[in-house]
Scaffold this motif. Structure first.
Motif, PDB file in Angstrom:
ATOM      1  N   GLU A  45      14.866   6.744  11.150  1.00 62.26           N
ATOM      2  CA  GLU A  45      15.355   6.374   9.909  1.00 62.26           C
ATOM      3  C   GLU A  45      15.441   4.644   9.737  1.00 62.26           C
ATOM      4  O   GLU A  45      16.180   4.285  10.900  1.00 62.26           O
ATOM      5  CB  GLU A  45      16.496   7.131   9.426  1.00 62.26           C
ATOM      6  CG  GLU A  45      17.659   6.916  10.362  1.00 62.26           C
ATOM      7  CD  GLU A  45      18.941   7.657   9.862  1.00 62.26           C
ATOM      8  OE1 GLU A  45      18.898   8.569   8.907  1.00 62.26           O
ATOM      9  OE2 GLU A  45      19.786   7.780  10.480  1.00 62.26           O
ATOM     10  N   SER A  58      19.817  -5.308   2.768  1.00 65.44           N
ATOM     11  CA  SER A  58      19.766  -3.860   2.168  1.00 65.44           C
ATOM     12  C   SER A  58      20.110  -2.958   3.534  1.00 65.44           C
ATOM     13  O   SER A  58      19.965  -3.246   4.596  1.00 65.44           O
ATOM     14  CB  SER A  58      18.456  -3.548   1.743  1.00 65.44           C
ATOM     15  OG  SER A  58      17.562  -3.479   2.860  1.00 65.44           O
ATOM     16  N   TYR A  59      20.834  -1.929   2.975  1.00 66.04           N
ATOM     17  CA  TYR A  59      21.471  -0.752   4.009  1.00 66.04           C
ATOM     18  C   TYR A  59      20.854   0.643   3.462  1.00 66.04           C
ATOM     19  O   TYR A  59      20.850   0.904   2.439  1.00 66.04           O
ATOM     20  CB  TYR A  59      22.827  -0.876   4.060  1.00 66.04           C
ATOM     21  CG  TYR A  59      23.396  -2.340   4.658  1.00 66.04           C
ATOM     22  CD1 TYR A  59      23.646  -3.328   3.671  1.00 66.04           C
ATOM     23  CD2 TYR A  59      23.431  -2.514   5.867  1.00 66.04           C
ATOM     24  CE1 TYR A  59      23.907  -4.716   4.107  1.00 66.04           C
ATOM     25  CE2 TYR A  59      23.913  -3.996   6.277  1.00 66.04           C
ATOM     26  CZ  TYR A  59      24.324  -4.715   5.645  1.00 66.04           C
ATOM     27  OH  TYR A  59      24.479  -6.158   5.860  1.00 66.04           O
ATOM     28  N   ALA A  60      20.923   1.300   4.525  1.00 71.16           N
ATOM     29  CA  ALA A  60      21.021   2.951   4.270  1.00 71.16           C
ATOM     30  C   ALA A  60      22.359   3.304   3.835  1.00 71.16           C
ATOM     31  O   ALA A  60      23.189   2.671   4.035  1.00 71.16           O
ATOM     32  CB  ALA A  60      20.769   3.740   5.581  1.00 71.16           C
ATOM     33  N   ASP A  61      22.268   4.344   2.973  1.00 65.41           N
ATOM     34  CA  ASP A  61      23.698   4.668   2.371  1.00 65.41           C
ATOM     35  C   ASP A  61      24.603   5.182   3.229  1.00 65.41           C
ATOM     36  O   ASP A  61      25.678   4.953   3.215  1.00 65.41           O
ATOM     37  CB  ASP A  61      23.455   5.824   1.500  1.00 65.41           C
ATOM     38  CG  ASP A  61      22.615   5.296   0.045  1.00 65.41           C
ATOM     39  OD1 ASP A  61      22.103   6.350  -0.730  1.00 65.41           O
ATOM     40  OD2 ASP A  61      22.726   4.261  -0.326  1.00 65.41           O
ATOM     41  N   SER A  62      24.000   5.853   4.371  1.00 67.60           N
ATOM     42  CA  SER A  62      24.960   6.326   5.433  1.00 67.60           C
ATOM     43  C   SER A  62      25.725   5.227   6.356  1.00 67.60           C
ATOM     44  O   SER A  62      26.774   5.479   6.806  1.00 67.60           O
ATOM     45  CB  SER A  62      23.974   7.253   6.429  1.00 67.60           C
ATOM     46  OG  SER A  62      22.980   6.319   7.089  1.00 67.60           O
ATOM     47  N   LYS A  64      26.169   1.803   4.677  1.00 71.85           N
ATOM     48  CA  LYS A  64      26.839   0.763   3.860  1.00 71.85           C
ATOM     49  C   LYS A  64      28.386   0.923   3.904  1.00 71.85           C
ATOM     50  O   LYS A  64      28.986   1.679   4.067  1.00 71.85           O
ATOM     51  CB  LYS A  64      26.624   1.334   2.458  1.00 71.85           C
ATOM     52  CG  LYS A  64      25.214   0.556   1.921  1.00 71.85           C
ATOM     53  CD  LYS A  64      25.149   0.982   0.480  1.00 71.85           C
ATOM     54  CE  LYS A  64      23.647   0.430  -0.114  1.00 71.85           C
ATOM     55  NZ  LYS A  64      23.132   1.113  -1.298  1.00 71.85           N
TER      56      LYS A  64
END
Length: 120
Positions: A45, A58-62, A64
């Protein structure tokens, strides 16, 4: 091309780690850089990405608010500062490079990975 990731290890929940990735890319500052991860028995992922200049991330929501990606173009290195680590962050973390200058979509290059283990 080599993407040499380092900085992984074993840490307790709530702790921090800083991953580094040294790239042998001749025109490093023409690539967006990023990190992916793969936990046991899970799909790989996306974690974070940074544009060629460092001006866009940018970041994965998990992750952030807990992880910060940065880069030093003078050193051909990208970093991932990981704070407030959770057991679910346990995975092999891979450094990637994408010839799209602004973000990572389909990486052109992958590093060998570094293991991060977070104990509860």
């Amino acid at each position: 091309v080599q993407l040499q990731a380092s900085g992984g290890g074993l840490v307790q929940a709530g702790g921090s780690l800083r991953l580094s990735c040294a790239a042998s890319l001749v025109n490093f500052d023409s690539y967006a850089m990023g990190w992916f991860r793969q936990a046991p028995e899970k799909e790989r992922e996306f974690v974070a990405a940074i544009s060629w200049s460092g001006g866009s991330t940018s970041y994965a929501d998990s992750v952030k608010g807990r992880f910060t990606i940065s880069r030093d173009n003078a050193k051909n290195t990208v970093y991932l500062q990981m704070n407030s680590l959770k057991p679910e962050d346990t995975a092999v973390y891979y450094c990637v490079a994408d010839s799209l200058t602004h973000t990572v979509v389909v990486p052109d290059y992958w590093g060998q990975g570094t293991q991060v283990t977070v104990s509860s």
